[in-house]
Write a protein that holds these residues in place. Structure first.
Motif, short mmCIF file in Angstrom:
data_model
loop_
_atom_site.label_atom_id
_atom_site.label_comp_id
_atom_site.label_asym_id
_atom_site.label_seq_id
_atom_site.Cartn_x
_atom_site.Cartn_y
_atom_site.Cartn_z
N ALA A 36 2.38 4.53 -4.79
CA ALA A 36 1.85 3.22 -4.39
C ALA A 36 2.58 2.06 -5.05
CB ALA A 36 0.36 3.15 -4.75
N LEU A 37 3.39 2.34 -6.07
CA LEU A 37 3.99 1.28 -6.88
C LEU A 37 5.50 1.39 -6.96
CD1 LEU A 37 1.44 1.33 -9.85
CD2 LEU A 37 1.49 -0.26 -7.92
N THR A 38 6.16 1.89 -5.93
CA THR A 38 7.60 2.10 -5.99
C THR A 38 8.39 0.79 -6.08
OG1 THR A 38 7.65 2.22 -3.58
CG2 THR A 38 7.54 4.30 -4.79
N SER A 39 7.77 -0.31 -5.75
CA SER A 39 8.36 -1.63 -5.89
C SER A 39 7.33 -2.55 -6.53
CB SER A 39 8.77 -2.18 -4.52
OG SER A 39 8.86 -3.58 -4.51
N CYS A 40 7.80 -3.61 -7.18
CA CYS A 40 6.84 -4.57 -7.75
C CYS A 40 6.04 -5.28 -6.66
CB CYS A 40 7.53 -5.55 -8.68
SG CYS A 40 8.73 -6.67 -7.92
N ALA A 41 6.47 -5.16 -5.40
CA ALA A 41 5.66 -5.68 -4.30
C ALA A 41 4.33 -4.95 -4.18
CB ALA A 41 6.43 -5.59 -2.99
N GLY A 42 4.23 -3.74 -4.76
CA GLY A 42 2.99 -2.97 -4.70
C GLY A 42 2.00 -3.30 -5.79
N LEU A 43 2.35 -4.20 -6.70
CA LEU A 43 1.46 -4.49 -7.83
C LEU A 43 0.07 -5.00 -7.44
CD1 LEU A 43 4.06 -5.99 -10.34
CD2 LEU A 43 2.82 -3.81 -10.56
N PRO A 44 -0.09 -5.68 -6.28
CA PRO A 44 -1.46 -6.05 -5.90
C PRO A 44 -2.40 -4.84 -5.79
CG PRO A 44 0.09 -7.34 -4.63
CD PRO A 44 0.91 -6.34 -5.41
N GLN A 45 -1.88 -3.68 -5.45
CA GLN A 45 -2.73 -2.48 -5.38
C GLN A 45 -3.21 -2.08 -6.77
OE1 GLN A 45 -1.50 0.71 -2.55
NE2 GLN A 45 0.39 -0.48 -2.36
N LEU A 46 -2.35 -2.24 -7.77
CA LEU A 46 -2.77 -1.93 -9.14
C LEU A 46 -3.82 -2.92 -9.61
CD1 LEU A 46 -2.53 -0.32 -11.74
CD2 LEU A 46 -0.58 -1.76 -12.39
N ARG A 47 -3.62 -4.20 -9.33
CA ARG A 47 -4.63 -5.19 -9.71
C ARG A 47 -5.97 -4.87 -9.06
NH1 ARG A 47 -0.34 -8.46 -8.51
NH2 ARG A 47 0.58 -9.74 -10.15
N GLN A 48 -5.93 -4.52 -7.78
CA GLN A 48 -7.17 -4.22 -7.07
C GLN A 48 -7.87 -3.01 -7.68
OE1 GLN A 48 -8.40 -6.20 -4.26
NE2 GLN A 48 -10.17 -5.16 -5.21
N ALA A 49 -7.08 -2.00 -8.03
CA ALA A 49 -7.66 -0.81 -8.66
C ALA A 49 -8.28 -1.14 -10.01
CB ALA A 49 -6.59 0.27 -8.81
N MET A 50 -7.63 -2.01 -10.78
CA MET A 50 -8.15 -2.41 -12.07
C MET A 50 -9.45 -3.19 -11.91
SD MET A 50 -4.42 -3.47 -13.62
CE MET A 50 -4.94 -4.24 -15.15
N THR A 51 -9.50 -4.07 -10.90
CA THR A 51 -10.70 -4.86 -10.64
C THR A 51 -11.85 -3.95 -10.18
OG1 THR A 51 -9.40 -6.81 -10.05
CG2 THR A 51 -11.67 -6.74 -9.27
N ASN A 52 -11.52 -3.04 -9.26
CA ASN A 52 -12.55 -2.10 -8.77
C ASN A 52 -13.08 -1.22 -9.90
OD1 ASN A 52 -12.05 -3.15 -6.25
ND2 ASN A 52 -10.87 -1.40 -5.53
N HIS A 53 -12.24 -0.97 -10.89
CA HIS A 53 -12.61 -0.13 -12.02
C HIS A 53 -13.57 -0.84 -12.98
CE1 HIS A 53 -11.99 3.31 -14.63
NE2 HIS A 53 -11.61 2.55 -15.65
N GLY A 54 -13.67 -2.17 -12.81
CA GLY A 54 -14.61 -2.92 -13.63
C GLY A 54 -13.99 -3.86 -14.64
N TYR A 55 -12.67 -3.99 -14.65
CA TYR A 55 -12.04 -4.94 -15.57
C TYR A 55 -12.34 -6.36 -15.09
CZ TYR A 55 -9.17 -0.98 -17.23
OH TYR A 55 -8.73 0.22 -17.75
N ASN A 56 -12.91 -7.18 -15.97
CA ASN A 56 -13.27 -8.54 -15.58
C ASN A 56 -12.06 -9.46 -15.62
OD1 ASN A 56 -12.89 -9.35 -18.30
ND2 ASN A 56 -15.05 -9.00 -18.79
#
Length: 350
Positions: free
Chosen positions: A308-328
């Motif tokens: 999901a993160l082969t390019s830095c263009a994919g970083l929004p997916q990591l942010r979304q996962a972090m938010t969904n995980h409960g990081y405020n």
């Protein structure tokens, strides 16, 4: 999600551009290249910059290396040392690419914390000139003095091979990092001079003995720019809870490495890694280091990373996962860039 902007602990884009033709390849950084980081991908992913590593490659068969690391266990020998005379021209050539990108407006080489604060989110990438493996530094440290004046602000005494400064960490799974001697007398002098100049010493490729040598002799925060939790993935490159405790005590930090062999429980170099596995490492690092001492250290353009993160263009997916995980929001800002700003200000004293 392209906010908060991400400042990253490690990338190898300069090596990729160097191999693609050096200065002649710089244009691809603006128009889109076959790699993880370029201007269009950075805009799409909210990538604001990071540590741009200068690295002298060993003559390694990468296909063999990745094939071995895809197995259930492996132990790759340390590559042979590289002489100063061979390393120095490569470092100069890659540094020239970095400064060419600055001249062409892609980034700013940041020498102070004020530079970082002013550049991050400005439309230019904020770049730290970093050397991964100090083969191009001579025993008298004359090269270090000159490179500092040029903008060097971070250095790893070793990569995964020995230098005159210390001993590297082989790619070994399963393994601890307690696998050899630490820093040499030259290495201790290097750490001392880096402290005096305000050059951050990166612990990520040091073995355990070298880690504790830096911990005993450095007056600065202990920082591993791209390392993960050994308790989750018992790889030689990962940090034990005891090491994490020392980093916390020094008020340093760790950047989460995206390289799949250091993320997966089984240590295999296979790209099928869910983002939840990265969150397991982040949770462990936050538990042992605190919220103020954890960031990201992707190893982009230098490693196989999750699909999901082969390019830095994919970083929004990591942010979304972090938010969904409960990081405020506050924690997200710290993890994405705030903690790097804090530790660099404390390390550089500026």
């Amino acid at each position: 999600m392209t906010n908060p902007v991400i400042f990253d602990g490690h990338n190898d884009v300069l090596l990729k551009l160097h191999r693609a033709g050096g200065l002649a390849a710089s244009e691809s950084f603006f128009s889109g290249r076959k790699g993880a980081i370029d201007m269009p991908s950075a805009v799409a992913g909210g990538f604001g910059g990071g540590f741009f590593a200068v690295y002298v490659p060993s003559p390694t068969d990468l296909d063999f290396k990745f094939e071995e690391m895809s197995k259930a266990s492996y132990d790759l020998p340390l590559p042979e040392p590289i002489d100063w005379e061979d390393a120095f021209p490569v470092v100069m050539a890659q540094a020239a690419v970095l400064f060419d990108l600055e001249k062409r407006g892609a980034l700013k080489v940041c020498r102070t914390a004020a530079d970082l604060r002013a550049t991050l989110g400005s439309g230019k990438m904020a770049a730290i000139f970093h050397i991964e493996g100090a083969e191009a530094i001579d025993a008298e440290l004359n090269t270090l003095e000159v490179l500092y004046q040029a903008g060097l602000r971070s250095i790893g005494p070793v990569w995964s091979r020995p230098t005159i400064f210390g001993h590297g960490v082989p790619f070994r799974y399963p393994s601890t990092a307690d696998i050899g001697p630490g820093l040499t007398d030259h290495g201790l002098r290097l750490v001392k001079r880096c402290d005096e100049l305000g050059i951050m010493v990166d612990l990520s490729h040091l073995n355990e003995a070298g880690f504790w040598d830096v911990a005993r002799h450095s007056t600065k925060p202990l920082v591993a720019t791209h390392s993960n939790a050994h308790a989750i993935c018992p790889h030689s490159r990962n940090l034990t809870d005891k090491q994490l405790a020392a980093i916390r005590e020094s008020d340093g930090m760790v950047g989460l490495n995206f390289a799949v062999a250091f993320l997966r429980d089984d240590g295999r170099m296979l790209a099928e890694v869910p983002l939840e596995q990265m969150l397991r490492h982040l949770d462990h690092l936050i538990e042992h280091l605190g919220e103020d001492r954890v960031g990201l250290g992707s190893d982009y353009d230098g490693a196989i990373v999750p699909e999901a993160l082969t390019s830095c263009a994919g970083l929004p997916q990591l942010r979304q996962a972090m938010t969904n995980h409960g990081y405020n929001d506050a924690l997200m800002t710290k993890l994405c860039h705030g903690n790097w700003m804090r530790v660099l200000e404390k390390t550089w004293g500026q």
